[in-house]
Design a protein around this motif. Sequence first.
Motif, mmCIF file in Angstrom:
data_model
loop_
_atom_site.group_PDB
_atom_site.id
_atom_site.type_symbol
_atom_site.label_atom_id
_atom_site.label_comp_id
_atom_site.label_asym_id
_atom_site.label_seq_id
_atom_site.Cartn_x
_atom_site.Cartn_y
_atom_site.Cartn_z
ATOM 1 N N SER A 242 30.351 13.995 66.389
ATOM 2 C CA SER A 242 31.620 14.697 66.193
ATOM 3 C C SER A 242 31.517 16.153 66.618
ATOM 4 O O SER A 242 32.440 16.699 67.240
ATOM 5 C CB SER A 242 32.048 14.596 64.726
ATOM 6 O OG SER A 242 32.263 13.252 64.346
ATOM 7 N N VAL A 243 30.409 16.785 66.299
ATOM 8 C CA VAL A 243 30.220 18.185 66.703
ATOM 9 C C VAL A 243 30.108 18.286 68.219
ATOM 10 O O VAL A 243 30.644 19.216 68.840
ATOM 11 C CB VAL A 243 28.975 18.774 66.020
ATOM 12 C CG1 VAL A 243 28.681 20.184 66.533
ATOM 13 C CG2 VAL A 243 29.167 18.805 64.505
ATOM 14 N N PHE A 244 29.423 17.326 68.838
ATOM 15 C CA PHE A 244 29.303 17.332 70.302
ATOM 16 C C PHE A 244 30.673 17.185 70.966
ATOM 17 O O PHE A 244 31.002 17.918 71.906
ATOM 18 C CB PHE A 244 28.379 16.207 70.741
ATOM 19 C CG PHE A 244 28.286 16.028 72.235
ATOM 20 C CD1 PHE A 244 27.664 16.976 73.033
ATOM 21 C CD2 PHE A 244 28.836 14.912 72.846
ATOM 22 C CE1 PHE A 244 27.587 16.808 74.406
ATOM 23 C CE2 PHE A 244 28.770 14.740 74.212
ATOM 24 C CZ PHE A 244 28.139 15.697 74.994
ATOM 25 N N ASP A 245 31.481 16.248 70.477
ATOM 26 C CA ASP A 245 32.825 16.082 71.033
ATOM 27 C C ASP A 245 33.652 17.351 70.849
ATOM 28 O O ASP A 245 34.437 17.726 71.736
ATOM 29 C CB ASP A 245 33.518 14.897 70.358
ATOM 30 C CG ASP A 245 32.845 13.570 70.665
ATOM 31 O OD1 ASP A 245 32.104 13.508 71.666
ATOM 32 O OD2 ASP A 245 33.054 12.607 69.902
ATOM 33 N N LEU A 246 33.481 18.014 69.723
ATOM 34 C CA LEU A 246 34.197 19.271 69.497
ATOM 35 C C LEU A 246 33.758 20.331 70.507
ATOM 36 O O LEU A 246 34.600 21.040 71.085
ATOM 37 C CB LEU A 246 33.937 19.756 68.072
ATOM 38 C CG LEU A 246 34.426 21.180 67.742
ATOM 39 C CD1 LEU A 246 35.938 21.266 67.842
ATOM 40 C CD2 LEU A 246 33.948 21.610 66.361
ATOM 41 N N LEU A 247 32.460 20.439 70.748
ATOM 42 C CA LEU A 247 31.972 21.452 71.681
ATOM 43 C C LEU A 247 32.438 21.160 73.100
ATOM 44 O O LEU A 247 32.770 22.087 73.862
ATOM 45 C CB LEU A 247 30.442 21.516 71.629
ATOM 46 C CG LEU A 247 29.829 22.057 70.331
ATOM 47 C CD1 LEU A 247 28.311 22.049 70.420
ATOM 48 C CD2 LEU A 247 30.332 23.464 70.048
ATOM 49 N N VAL A 248 32.474 19.877 73.486
ATOM 50 C CA VAL A 248 32.943 19.534 74.833
ATOM 51 C C VAL A 248 34.416 19.896 74.983
ATOM 52 O O VAL A 248 34.834 20.507 75.986
ATOM 53 C CB VAL A 248 32.715 18.030 75.111
ATOM 54 C CG1 VAL A 248 33.414 17.616 76.397
ATOM 55 C CG2 VAL A 248 31.224 17.730 75.213
ATOM 56 N N ALA A 249 35.224 19.528 73.986
ATOM 57 C CA ALA A 249 36.649 19.867 74.057
ATOM 58 C C ALA A 249 36.856 21.376 74.016
ATOM 59 O O ALA A 249 37.720 21.919 74.716
ATOM 60 C CB ALA A 249 37.386 19.201 72.899
ATOM 61 N N GLN A 250 36.064 22.058 73.219
ATOM 62 C CA GLN A 250 36.191 23.512 73.120
ATOM 63 C C GLN A 250 35.799 24.203 74.418
ATOM 64 O O GLN A 250 36.395 25.215 74.813
ATOM 65 C CB GLN A 250 35.312 24.003 71.968
ATOM 66 C CG GLN A 250 35.284 25.509 71.771
ATOM 67 C CD GLN A 250 34.401 25.881 70.604
ATOM 68 O OE1 GLN A 250 34.693 25.542 69.471
ATOM 69 N NE2 GLN A 250 33.315 26.560 70.887
ATOM 70 N N THR A 251 34.794 23.651 75.103
ATOM 71 C CA THR A 251 34.300 24.280 76.333
ATOM 72 C C THR A 251 35.211 24.009 77.522
ATOM 73 O O THR A 251 35.490 24.908 78.318
ATOM 74 C CB THR A 251 32.877 23.767 76.637
ATOM 75 O OG1 THR A 251 32.026 24.074 75.519
ATOM 76 C CG2 THR A 251 32.326 24.425 77.898
ATOM 77 N N TYR A 252 35.716 22.788 77.637
ATOM 78 C CA TYR A 252 36.423 22.398 78.855
ATOM 79 C C TYR A 252 37.938 22.312 78.694
ATOM 80 O O TYR A 252 38.656 22.343 79.697
ATOM 81 C CB TYR A 252 35.905 21.043 79.350
ATOM 82 C CG TYR A 252 34.462 21.054 79.770
ATOM 83 C CD1 TYR A 252 34.057 21.675 80.942
ATOM 84 C CD2 TYR A 252 33.495 20.451 78.968
ATOM 85 C CE1 TYR A 252 32.715 21.692 81.314
ATOM 86 C CE2 TYR A 252 32.151 20.458 79.334
ATOM 87 C CZ TYR A 252 31.773 21.082 80.505
ATOM 88 O OH TYR A 252 30.458 21.106 80.872
ATOM 89 N N ALA A 253 38.441 22.167 77.488
ATOM 90 C CA ALA A 253 39.878 21.866 77.359
ATOM 91 C C ALA A 253 40.552 22.630 76.223
ATOM 92 O O ALA A 253 41.607 22.212 75.754
ATOM 93 C CB ALA A 253 40.073 20.366 77.140
#
Length: 486
Positions: A242-253
């Motif tokens: 869940s934290v990884f998905d948050l970081l990906v969304a935060q970084t790219y979108a």
Amino acid sequence: MAGLPISPATLAKDLLAILDRDDHRLQRIDRYVHGKHDDPYMPSHADDEYRLLAKRAISNWMPLLISAVAQALYVDGFRPGAAGGQLPGAPSSTSTEWSHWARSRLDARQAAIYRGALAFGHAFVLTEKTWRGVRSKGLSATRTAALFEDPAGDETPYAALTVASWPTPSRPGTARMWDGRREYTVTFKSLADIDSIRVTAGPLHGAGECPVTRFAASVDLEGRTVGVVEPMIPLQNRINQSVFDLLVAQTYASVKVRTVTGMAPPMETEPVVEDGEVVGSRVRLDEAGNPIPAKIFHNARRFLFAEDPDARFGTLDETPLAGFIESIDMSVRHWAAVSQTPPHMMLGQIANLSAEALLAAQVALARKVAEFQSTFSESWERVFRLAAELAGDEAAADDYHGEVQWRDMESRSLAQAADALGKLAEQLGIPKRGLWKRVPGVTQSEYEDWVDMAEEDDSAGQLASALTRATPSEPVSGANTELVAA
């Protein structure tokens, strides 16, 4: 099985086979305790930036899971029992058992034993004679194995082994092994290579049984030990994902994306030079003869405009992050419920909570700690009996009525504790001296100092005792009887 003639070589092979069988599972637990978790799921063609985010997504909750219990476990006294079913004797820092405790520096070292047992499911303590007296020390579950006739019910193994050094290409590994009488030296080239195992008999260890004691966090009826880490690994992986998905969304979108259609990008140009002078410019071409688009440096301070009236500007909305954050909070709450950890310890939210609410939140953890105290008490009592036997104290070695005293680690002010103890003494008639050990933070030495000072200050009691000793218990003659009566 203790009565069967099992050779030391067979015991060594069985014990090393246990270490080989459990090595993968224990090493995985050790990795998770130290924050080396499995990577979250990501595409197979993920680039370095994705992998960097995966490393940053690791939120290691395992140390808190162990510390929440281990920091509430602290032995600060041992009360020897008495023969004949009488009341146990008073605690003493000069007893054989507690002298061994101080000599082994277990005030500081006991925490490592609890942490090992909580993490891996079990740890071990070796009690042995040294040139400085009888000492005990902890042994790691990753290096140590023991054999029991009944793994679920027996507290005494009939053999145990601990690895002293692992094998290398240039030298074999070494291990120490104990049975009910003797210590052995074991060498091996690898855990799986049973043909390379060599056993050399050593001296008698001096105890009547194997001197290694198991500290098991939880043992089922099959003899399997389970710690607090392994059952929580799936939930830990869920939080990391869940934290990884948050970081990906935060970084790219997580920001708005500006778009434009119907607008040709500017092209790179190069000067046209004739006779050494710049006479104009032209579009720069690549090797295939195609014009090269110029780089556009756009930020919040720059504006884009188009001369073509058909050009259209627009935006793509950012991805909302609230759903990811709620997912993480949900996983953390599941973690708290399954692990019996107070939620405020994990979420850091203690605002507007009354004292009763905080106490209720601690109830599950307090019950968990009490369970481990009950389990570890039996192990410590065996360690104390072994220490007494090796020290030559036969009475203490056969004492099965001793009690391990755990320090009260509950957070209370001294005023609250004094008020509660005073009410117990006044309203229930409990002897005041019997409540001294309940004072928060009091140590064995402090308690004994209080007893000595109380006896020194009790002048009336000492005078009465002296008169009692000086007065004859029976009259000698009639004249003397009249004198005494007068």
